[in-house]
Design a protein around this motif. Structure first.
Motif, mmCIF file in Angstrom:
data_model
loop_
_atom_site.group_PDB
_atom_site.id
_atom_site.type_symbol
_atom_site.label_atom_id
_atom_site.label_comp_id
_atom_site.label_asym_id
_atom_site.label_seq_id
_atom_site.Cartn_x
_atom_site.Cartn_y
_atom_site.Cartn_z
ATOM 1 N N ALA A 68 -7.668 22.585 -20.519
ATOM 2 C CA ALA A 68 -6.614 22.276 -19.556
ATOM 3 C C ALA A 68 -5.525 21.450 -20.219
ATOM 4 C CB ALA A 68 -7.203 21.512 -18.378
ATOM 5 N N ARG A 69 -4.299 21.729 -19.892
ATOM 6 C CA ARG A 69 -3.191 20.975 -20.462
ATOM 7 C C ARG A 69 -3.060 19.630 -19.756
ATOM 8 N NH1 ARG A 69 1.422 25.700 -20.617
ATOM 9 N NH2 ARG A 69 0.369 27.053 -22.151
ATOM 10 N N ALA A 70 -2.618 18.671 -20.512
ATOM 11 C CA ALA A 70 -2.433 17.334 -19.946
ATOM 12 C C ALA A 70 -1.444 17.400 -18.794
ATOM 13 C CB ALA A 70 -1.925 16.376 -21.022
ATOM 14 N N GLY A 71 -1.755 16.757 -17.693
ATOM 15 C CA GLY A 71 -0.860 16.679 -16.559
ATOM 16 C C GLY A 71 -1.032 17.800 -15.554
ATOM 17 N N GLU A 72 -1.842 18.840 -15.910
ATOM 18 C CA GLU A 72 -2.017 19.958 -15.007
ATOM 19 C C GLU A 72 -3.079 19.702 -13.948
ATOM 20 O OE1 GLU A 72 -2.766 23.584 -16.975
ATOM 21 O OE2 GLU A 72 -0.708 23.848 -17.656
ATOM 22 N N LYS A 73 -3.931 18.727 -14.199
ATOM 23 C CA LYS A 73 -5.039 18.472 -13.280
ATOM 24 C C LYS A 73 -4.530 17.872 -11.963
ATOM 25 C CE LYS A 73 -9.509 16.203 -12.998
ATOM 26 N NZ LYS A 73 -10.475 15.307 -13.652
ATOM 27 N N THR A 74 -4.923 18.505 -10.859
ATOM 28 C CA THR A 74 -4.514 18.029 -9.542
ATOM 29 C C THR A 74 -5.320 16.797 -9.159
ATOM 30 O OG1 THR A 74 -4.067 20.310 -8.918
ATOM 31 C CG2 THR A 74 -4.250 18.702 -7.140
ATOM 32 N N ASN A 75 -4.693 15.828 -8.527
ATOM 33 C CA ASN A 75 -5.388 14.654 -8.036
ATOM 34 C C ASN A 75 -6.315 15.084 -6.907
ATOM 35 O OD1 ASN A 75 -6.276 12.231 -7.089
ATOM 36 N ND2 ASN A 75 -4.250 11.304 -6.906
ATOM 37 N N ILE A 76 -7.608 14.989 -7.151
ATOM 38 C CA ILE A 76 -8.591 15.523 -6.203
ATOM 39 C C ILE A 76 -8.509 14.845 -4.842
ATOM 40 C CG2 ILE A 76 -10.451 13.941 -6.874
ATOM 41 C CD1 ILE A 76 -12.371 16.324 -6.620
ATOM 42 N N GLU A 77 -8.098 13.577 -4.818
ATOM 43 C CA GLU A 77 -8.026 12.836 -3.562
ATOM 44 C C GLU A 77 -6.902 13.341 -2.646
ATOM 45 O OE1 GLU A 77 -7.850 8.682 -4.274
ATOM 46 O OE2 GLU A 77 -9.666 8.646 -5.506
ATOM 47 N N GLU A 78 -5.995 14.119 -3.202
ATOM 48 C CA GLU A 78 -4.888 14.651 -2.410
ATOM 49 C C GLU A 78 -5.192 16.036 -1.839
ATOM 50 O OE1 GLU A 78 -2.269 12.847 -1.614
ATOM 51 O OE2 GLU A 78 -3.161 11.207 -2.765
ATOM 52 N N THR A 79 -6.317 16.610 -2.218
ATOM 53 C CA THR A 79 -6.649 17.950 -1.749
ATOM 54 C C THR A 79 -7.145 17.914 -0.303
ATOM 55 O OG1 THR A 79 -8.910 17.785 -2.593
ATOM 56 C CG2 THR A 79 -7.250 18.711 -4.066
ATOM 57 N N SER A 80 -6.974 19.002 0.401
ATOM 58 C CA SER A 80 -7.377 19.058 1.811
ATOM 59 C C SER A 80 -8.887 19.006 1.975
ATOM 60 C CB SER A 80 -6.828 20.339 2.449
ATOM 61 O OG SER A 80 -7.348 21.485 1.794
ATOM 62 N N ILE A 81 -9.618 19.593 1.044
ATOM 63 C CA ILE A 81 -11.084 19.594 1.149
ATOM 64 C C ILE A 81 -11.634 18.180 0.970
ATOM 65 C CG2 ILE A 81 -11.403 20.143 -1.311
ATOM 66 C CD1 ILE A 81 -13.626 21.343 1.589
ATOM 67 N N TYR A 82 -11.025 17.412 0.067
ATOM 68 C CA TYR A 82 -11.448 16.017 -0.137
ATOM 69 C C TYR A 82 -11.228 15.206 1.138
ATOM 70 C CZ TYR A 82 -11.942 11.455 -2.438
ATOM 71 O OH TYR A 82 -12.364 10.195 -2.793
ATOM 72 N N LYS A 83 -10.047 15.368 1.728
ATOM 73 C CA LYS A 83 -9.728 14.627 2.951
ATOM 74 C C LYS A 83 -10.654 15.026 4.100
ATOM 75 C CE LYS A 83 -4.862 13.985 1.739
ATOM 76 N NZ LYS A 83 -3.454 14.324 2.061
ATOM 77 N N ALA A 84 -10.997 16.329 4.168
ATOM 78 C CA ALA A 84 -11.869 16.804 5.244
ATOM 79 C C ALA A 84 -13.282 16.253 5.091
ATOM 80 C CB ALA A 84 -11.893 18.328 5.249
ATOM 81 N N LEU A 85 -13.807 16.274 3.859
ATOM 82 C CA LEU A 85 -15.152 15.740 3.607
ATOM 83 C C LEU A 85 -15.195 14.230 3.856
ATOM 84 C CD1 LEU A 85 -16.120 17.692 0.359
ATOM 85 C CD2 LEU A 85 -17.218 17.901 2.600
#
Length: 419
Positions: free
Chosen positions: A339-356
């Motif tokens: 994976a390229r640097a900076g491409e990783k999405t902040n997991i805490e901002e994802t909808s599935i994280y917020k739902a769980l």
């Protein structure tokens, strides 16, 4: 005994408890010139006593061997421990090593060095643990051995190399196959000296005594929680230090250790692998604890196995690689791209994280418990990474046993279906 005589022996099951002794009917053994029948109960776990006259000793020995064999069939556990029983002998490290060797063939060149380093570290650890296993196997002491236990309690975890259950004490063993010479100073610091490049280099290492002390704290908290009421919990906590001991075993025979200035309590917790058996014998001889029955020893072992959760290290995540194994199989020999640097999405901002996270909060309020009792942040991220579709998938997440999956599994699956 005439051919037409039939002698009936009523055997008793000795269920010797730590604070009391009671006898209960075990079964009826009937012997005549035609057949031998043995009617067994379900509690065939403890030592059996069969009152026979002096002239009937030959029959007594024969009957006891039959009963012991039947007990082993019923319980699937050896009768009369006379040597170590490796009740759990497998290791996550062996599986991780296999995965790493397979991964080494597919990673890009700039990652190979890190993978090879982890392979070497795992190999050193496995060799050290095998040295300890060799000593235990040749001890001929009656004990139950659990290898590579992973215990989780709330936000805490403990990776225990060996838990040794003896009739007197339970010993938590931290195995270290260290390279170089070790010095332990008056402050309890561990300092390693290694020679490379023609020069000696000193470095501090994390104290294995502190590490093992934390393992004991996790054991205490997890086991105490399983006790039925306040009284039994208080008793367990009061006698915990008498029943559970800690030792660090240095398994590399070439390592020189200097403990000249170490405190006495530190010196008493560090031994070499060839000193382990004498150390266990000394603990047992000096212990004033009541002698546990085999049934009690098995109950302790089973309790720890029930708490054990297998933990798999995600090395692809560690090396910063987005490696989907199924995609990799389809791509065949095509190179794996990190994976390229900076491409990783902040997991805490994802909808599935917020739902769980929202589900965890609402459920904890409804049940009146702390949110991390349902699952902690690390477990939640592991769930997201796995994206489970079945309950069996959820069981692969650290800390999700049968009960937790039954209670929350379907709700979690429904959240993933909706996202």
């Amino acid at each position: 005994m005439g051919k037409k005589d039939t002698t009936v022996y009523e055997c008793m099951l000795d269920t010797d408890a730590r604070r009391g002794r009671r006898m209960c009917n075990f079964g009826i053994v009937t012997f005549n010139d035609v057949a031998l029948t043995c009617s067994l109960g379900t509690e065939a776990l403890s030592t059996l006593t069969c009152p026979l006259t002096e002239n009937e000793n030959w029959l007594g020995g024969f009957l006891m061997s039959i009963i012991d064999s039947l007990k082993e069939v019923i319980t699937q556990k050896p009768v009369h421990l006379k040597k170590p029983l490796f009740y759990k002998s497998d290791s996550d490290a062996e599986r991780q090593l296999k995965s790493l060797k397979e991964l080494l063939e597919r990673v890009p060149a700039h990652v190979k060095g890190d993978v090879e380093k982890d392979i070497n570290l795992l190999t050193y650890g496995i060799v050290g643990e095998k040295n300890v296993a060799f000593e235990l196997n040749n001890s001929f002491l009656p004990m139950i051995v659990l290898h590579d236990l992973c215990l989780m309690y709330e936000e805490l975890s403990a990776q225990i190399d060996y838990l040794i259950i003896t009739p007197k004490v339970n010993l938590v063993v931290e195995c270290k196959n260290l390279v170089g010479d070790i010095e332990v100073n008056a402050s309890g610091d561990f300092i390693r000296t290694i020679k490379y490049g023609g020069r000696y280099h000193k470095e501090g290492i994390y104290s294995p005594i502190t590490q093992n002390r934390r393992h004991l704290e996790v054991i205490k908290a997890a086991r105490k929680q399983k006790k039925g009421n306040f009284f039994t919990q208080a008793l367990f906590e009061k006698f915990f230090d008498d029943n559970y001991k800690s030792v660090v075993v240095l398994s590399n025979p070439k390592t020189v250790i200097n403990m000249r200035y170490a405190k006495k309590e530190v010196k008493e917790q560090i031994i070499r692998s060839d000193q382990l058996i004498e150390y266990i014998k000394k603990l047992m001889n000096e212990s004033s604890n009541p002698t546990s029955t085999e049934k009690e020893m098995y109950e302790i072992a089973d309790a720890f196995l029930e708490m054990h959760t297998s933990r798999e290290m995600d090395y692809t995540k560690k090396y910063g690689m987005e490696l989907n194994l199924k995609v990799a199989e389809n791509l065949g020999d095509q190179p794996v791209i990190p994976a390229r640097a900076g491409e990783k999405t902040n997991i805490e901002e994802t909808s599935i994280y917020k739902a769980l996270k929202q589900y965890r909060l609402e459920t904890s309020k409804k049940e009146g418990i702390k949110a991390y009792y349902i699952y902690n942040n690390a477990q939640m991220e592991e769930l997201i990474e796995m994206a489970p579709t079945t309950l069996e998938d959820i069981k692969k997440v650290s800390g999700f046993g049968e009960m937790k999956c039954r209670k929350y599994g379907e709700d979690i699956l429904e959240i993933f279906r909706a996202h």
